[in-house]
Design an enzyme around this catalytic site. Structure first.
Site, PDB file in Angstrom:
ATOM      1  N   LYS A  65       0.843  -1.201   0.000  1.00  0.00           N
ATOM      2  CA  LYS A  65       0.000   0.000   0.000  1.00  0.00           C
ATOM      3  C   LYS A  65       0.879   1.252   0.000  1.00  0.00           C
ATOM      4  O   LYS A  65       0.617   2.203  -0.736  1.00  0.00           O
ATOM      5  CB  LYS A  65      -0.913   0.007   1.237  1.00  0.00           C
ATOM      6  N   GLN A 109      -4.938  -1.417   9.588  1.00  0.00           N
ATOM      7  CA  GLN A 109      -4.782  -2.751   8.987  1.00  0.00           C
ATOM      8  C   GLN A 109      -5.389  -3.816   9.904  1.00  0.00           C
ATOM      9  O   GLN A 109      -5.116  -3.850  11.097  1.00  0.00           O
ATOM     10  CB  GLN A 109      -3.287  -3.035   8.744  1.00  0.00           C
ATOM     11  N   ASP A 132     -11.356   2.855   3.899  1.00  0.00           N
ATOM     12  CA  ASP A 132     -11.620   1.411   3.857  1.00  0.00           C
ATOM     13  C   ASP A 132     -13.127   1.124   3.808  1.00  0.00           C
ATOM     14  O   ASP A 132     -13.532  -0.016   3.606  1.00  0.00           O
ATOM     15  CB  ASP A 132     -11.071   0.789   5.150  1.00  0.00           C
TER      16      ASP A 132
END
Ligand code: GUN
Length: 300
Positions: A65, A109, A132
């Protein structure tokens, strides 16, 4: 020519392999153009990833990422916290990112180490920075068909279909898996695109029968080669979201690719299918969040 004829012609020549690497590259190139525009008119998009603990798979994802976002011209930071970090420290990190005007996107994460309440951490993220698409606000907006952040993997599934001219309207779509990260949001996206959607899961009585009826199968359960070739209706489209380690140590999806490819009209490989799309869509979400926060309109 009817759709059926086009599909049988496709099967004779083998399926269209939906190349996630190439498609993600095209998305990332578009994002880089948008990022350059924001940099010119305001500031570069800012993404901060919060990584807690030392899970090896998470470390790999976070590095990818970071690399992709940097290449697209974003300002990227990773906050690394130890596996023993208390809940309060993680929530305080999110609070300070919420308050930081240069941060447009916050990604925590997952999974967090055992004992931590990930729902509480995610819920603390400012919905405007929820790239997200996992906060209750984002989930509700998606369910209501309103504009908002869409989780990156299902967004990547829709994007790869769009970029290959595959329309979901009127199709029978079977989603295998009901996770918050993939199955449920993909089902919402497909419904919003006028598909008839069935969500299958571990208690589904006859998964094969559902799949055999499907025009589009999306497999997102994490069971290697669960979807057999003869579960695929001739001409169906197959999106494989699974990333599993096979007995030989190689990566395999949730679909028996070789067998399914003899019947599908289009199929994603593993690796190189949906995986790369996920990161591309994270960048796309962050670009959009940044443009909105800066009050700058981007074309397209
Ligand atoms: N871990 C695996 N996939 C994801 C994802 O899409 N988002 C986050 N935050 N963590 C993940």
């Amino acid at each position: 020519m009817s759709t059926e004829n086009t599909m049988s012609a496709d099967i004779e020549n083998g399926p269209t392999v939906l190349d996630g690497k190439a498609t993600a590259k095209a998305v990332r190139a578009d994002v880089a153009v948008g990022a350059a525009r924001l940099t010119e008119l305001g500031r570069a998009p800012g993404l901060t990833v919060v990584l807690v603990g030392d899970d090896p798979a998470s470390q790999v994802y976070v590095r990818s990422k970071d690399k992709a976002a940097t290449e697209a011209g974003f300002v990227v930071n990773t906050i690394r916290l130890g596996a023993d970090a208390p809940q309060s420290e993680i929530e305080a990190a999110v609070d300070s990112l919420n308050a930081d005007d240069s941060v447009d996107g916050i990604l925590v994460q997952l999974p967090l180490p055992k004992g931590l309440d990930s729902d509480a951490v995610i819920e603390r993220i400012d919905p405007g920075k929820d790239v997200d698409g996992l906060t209750a606000t984002s989930v509700a907006r998606l369910a209501m068909g309103r504009d908002g952040m869409v989780p990156c993997t299902p967004a990547g599934c829709v994007e790869i279909l769009n970029r290959h001219g595959i329309d979901l309207s009127g199709k029978d779509v079977v989603v295998i898996g009901r996770s918050q990260l993939v199955g449920k949001p993909f089902a919402q996206l497909a419904l919003a695109r006028n598909a008839t959607v069935t969500i299958c899961h571990s208690r589904t009585r006859d998964l094969a029968a559902h799949c055999r009826n499907a025009d589009v199968i999306v497999a997102a359960v994490g069971v290697a080669k669960l979807v057999q070739g003869d579960w695929v209706k001739p001409g169906a489209v197959v999106l494989d979201v699974g990333i599993n380690r096979g007995e030989d140590g190689k990566l395999v999806g949730d679909v028996d690719y070789a067998a399914a490819a003899t019947r599908a009209s289009a199929i994603t490989p593993v690796p190189g299918g949906i995986g790369p799309m996920t990161i591309a869509m994270l960048l796309s979400n962050t670009l959009r969040a940044s443009a909105l926060r800066q009050g700058i309109e981007l074309a397209g």
